[in-house]
Design an enzyme around this catalytic site. Structure first.
Site, PDB file in Angstrom:
ATOM      1  CE  LYS A  74     -18.098 -34.394  -0.721  1.00  0.00           C
ATOM      2  NZ  LYS A  74     -18.809 -34.804  -1.511  1.00  0.00           N
TER       3      LYS A  74
ATOM      4  CD  GLU B  92      -7.053 -33.065 -11.260  1.00  0.00           C
ATOM      5  OE1 GLU B  92      -6.796 -33.406 -12.392  1.00  0.00           O
ATOM      6  OE2 GLU B  92      -6.813 -35.086 -10.600  1.00  0.00           O
TER       7      GLU B  92
ATOM      8  CG  ASN C 203     -10.857 -40.735 -10.387  1.00  0.00           C
ATOM      9  OD1 ASN C 203     -11.412 -40.148  -9.122  1.00  0.00           O
ATOM     10  ND2 ASN C 203     -10.655 -40.302 -11.265  1.00  0.00           N
TER      11      ASN C 203
ATOM     12  N   GLY D  50     -15.429 -27.402  -9.211  1.00  0.00           N
ATOM     13  CA  GLY D  50     -14.414 -26.912  -9.753  1.00  0.00           C
ATOM     14  C   GLY D  50     -14.916 -25.757  -9.927  1.00  0.00           C
TER      15      GLY D  50
ATOM     16  CB  CYS E  82      -8.938 -36.256 -14.848  1.00  0.00           C
ATOM     17  SG  CYS E  82      -7.242 -36.318 -13.873  1.00  0.00           S
TER      18      CYS E  82
ATOM     19  CD  GLU F  58      -4.189 -33.242  -5.572  1.00  0.00           C
ATOM     20  OE1 GLU F  58      -4.086 -33.058  -4.332  1.00  0.00           O
ATOM     21  OE2 GLU F  58      -4.863 -33.649  -6.678  1.00  0.00           O
TER      22      GLU F  58
END
Length: 492
Positions: A187, A261, A164, A244, A295, A472
């Site tokens: 990746k 995240e 996204n 996750g 998100c 982050e």
């Protein structure tokens, strides 16, 4: 005008569409190509050579060698910072090219893609100067003893980013890791690898040593190999909560450090005294920005019951101002969804919500014609038992749920397995701050709503509960990419 007619395809055709390993683009030994589809038209866009097991092995060996025997982890912070500054300069010099590729690959309007590139430039620039401000502490323990701590790079890190925000997600991970002295294997998502491959060129041109940055376009098997390999010291993943959880399980065998995240089903609390026009504009920006594929989207609108009619009218009118068009048209504000399959899933969730008792304010029907477009959709009278209240739909779909009291608003806002972020709208600043403090989320905006591409690079980004682990951005991100060493020195 289609994306193809507008001209992005030549820019894509000139890309090296292969994995980037040990300082060069490589042809996979067991070549498996993946066709990319232009979300604006549904037509073929490019064919990318995907990494396989051999390229994963080569990338791990290259990153391990660059960390264990190379100079990168030991360079003074200012020298690593010079490389990051050069990456930022390379992005700036090629801004239009990066934005065009991002727009056509990810289905973003050119305006949004440009903001994303600008955000990536800010991230690399920030971390270029951040590491020399992240040293340890020195504590005297007496006349003859000195106790101090060091921050040292974590090691080889694997980084997995979603489709996204492909370029911004890559920047959020690569920049702090490189600043800390780590070596990286990134990746990108198999649907949107193009700007990551462009970024490999920028890193190469900026002087990043061979093996320090490796880019592996690939599928979930590539991610599995990275997560399980004991030669990798940490893995940072952005994506769905379900995947996750799998990453955590795969990383557990080698006890590697994990940052996640993940998803969000974020609440925006609108009190009756709020500026309805401003709150409605914020709901449009959050709920329908990037076609709702975020998100961070505040897709649960909790509105004080007396204000529901006024808010829904303002929200509907604001959403009506969104314009669908070609990606390079500056007036385009709403792009397509990433794929036909994803659009079908969004539509299925809308109908599940309607079947469960929600009413439709606007949207809710797939348009005819080319491209994977879905209209801005507002669902009304969505109770806490409606699937649209809890499920992350990941499309331009927002629900309105009424509440009576402040306590009820807080209870509804926290009635979620997620806890990424939220918003509060009220002219009563005391009330707004009480609710902000009570919301179990990692981030809360009061009477405002920055977009993901404009998120402050200085502030930590992350959530509570099943929205992830760690943060982050800001100096907080450097904590994940560094180890703490305590040293006690006897001065006698």
């Amino acid at each position: 005008m289609s994306a193809t007619d507008a001209g992005p395809v030549p820019a894509v055709r000139d890309l090296r569409l292969e994995p980037f390993v040990d300082g060069r683009f490589v042809t996979p030994r067991e070549r498996q190509d993946q066709d990319l589809v232009d979300p604006w038209t549904g037509q073929a866009l490019a064919r990318v050579a995907m990494a396989g097991a051999a390229e994963v092995e080569d990338a791990i060996c290259a990153a391990r060698r660059a960390f264990d025997t190379g100079d990168w982890p030991h360079l003074p912070p200012v020298e690593r910072g010079a490389v990051l500054h050069a990456i930022a300069a390379g992005l700036k010099a090629r801004l239009a090219e990066f934005a065009t590729v991002e727009a056509v690959n990810g289905g973003k309007p050119m305006s949004g893609a440009t903001r994303e590139v600008e955000g990536a430039i800010r991230v690399f620039t920030y971390y270029a100067g951040a590491m020399d401000k992240f040293f340890g502490d020195t504590i005297p323990l007496g006349r003859d003893l000195l106790d101090f701590t060091l921050r040292e790079p974590l090691g080889v890190v694997a980084q997995i980013v979603p489709w996204n925000f492909p370029l911004l997600g890559a920047a959020w991970k690569l920049a702090p890791a490189l600043a800390a002295g780590c070596t990286c294997i990134l990746k990108p998502a198999p649907l949107t690898p193009l700007t990551a491959l462009l970024l490999a060129e920028a890193c190469q041109a900026a002087g990043a040593p061979a093996g320090v940055v490796n880019i592996l376009p690939g599928d979930g098997e590539v991610g599995r190999r990275l997560a399980e390999d004991p030669r990798i010291d940490g893995i940072s993943f952005t994506g769905s909560t379900a995947v996750g959880a799998q990453v955590m399980r795969m990383a557990a065998g080698s006890i590697k450090r994990v940052a996640l995240e993940l998803g969000g089903k974020n609440a925006s609390v609108v009190f009756a005294d709020a500026d309805m026009a401003k709150a409605a504009a914020g709901a449009v920006a959050s709920g329908f920005g990037n076609a709702g594929q975020s998100c961070s989207a505040r897709s649960r609108l909790l509105v004080q019951r007396a204000a529901v009619p006024a808010f829904e009218a303002a929200f509907r009118d604001a959403a009506a101002g969104l314009r669908t068009g070609g990606p390079l048209d500056p007036s385009t504000s709403l792009g397509p969804l990433i794929s036909a399959a994803h659009r079908a899933e969004v539509d299925r969730n809308v109908h599940l919500a309607l079947d469960a008792g929600a009413t439709l304010v606007c949207g809710g029907r797939m348009p005819e014609g080319e491209g994977f477009f879905y209209p801005p959709t507002i669902l009304s009278q969505v109770g806490a038992d409606n699937p649209a209240f809890a499920r992350e739909i990941f499309g331009p779909v927002c629900s309105v749920t009424p509440f009576e009291t402040e306590a009820e608003a807080v209870a509804l806002a926290n009635d979620s397995e997620y806890g990424l972020n939220g918003s509060v709208w009220s002219r009563d600043i005391g009330q707004a701050l009480r609710v902000a403090r009570a919301m179990r989320t990692g981030m809360v905006a009061v009477n405002g709503l920055p977009s993901a591409s404009k998120t402050s690079v200085f502030a930590p980004f992350g959530g509570y509960k099943r929205s992830g682990i760690g943060r982050e951005l800001g100096l907080n991100a450097l904590e994940f990419y560094s180890e703490i060493k305590n040293v006690i020195v006897d001065l006698t």
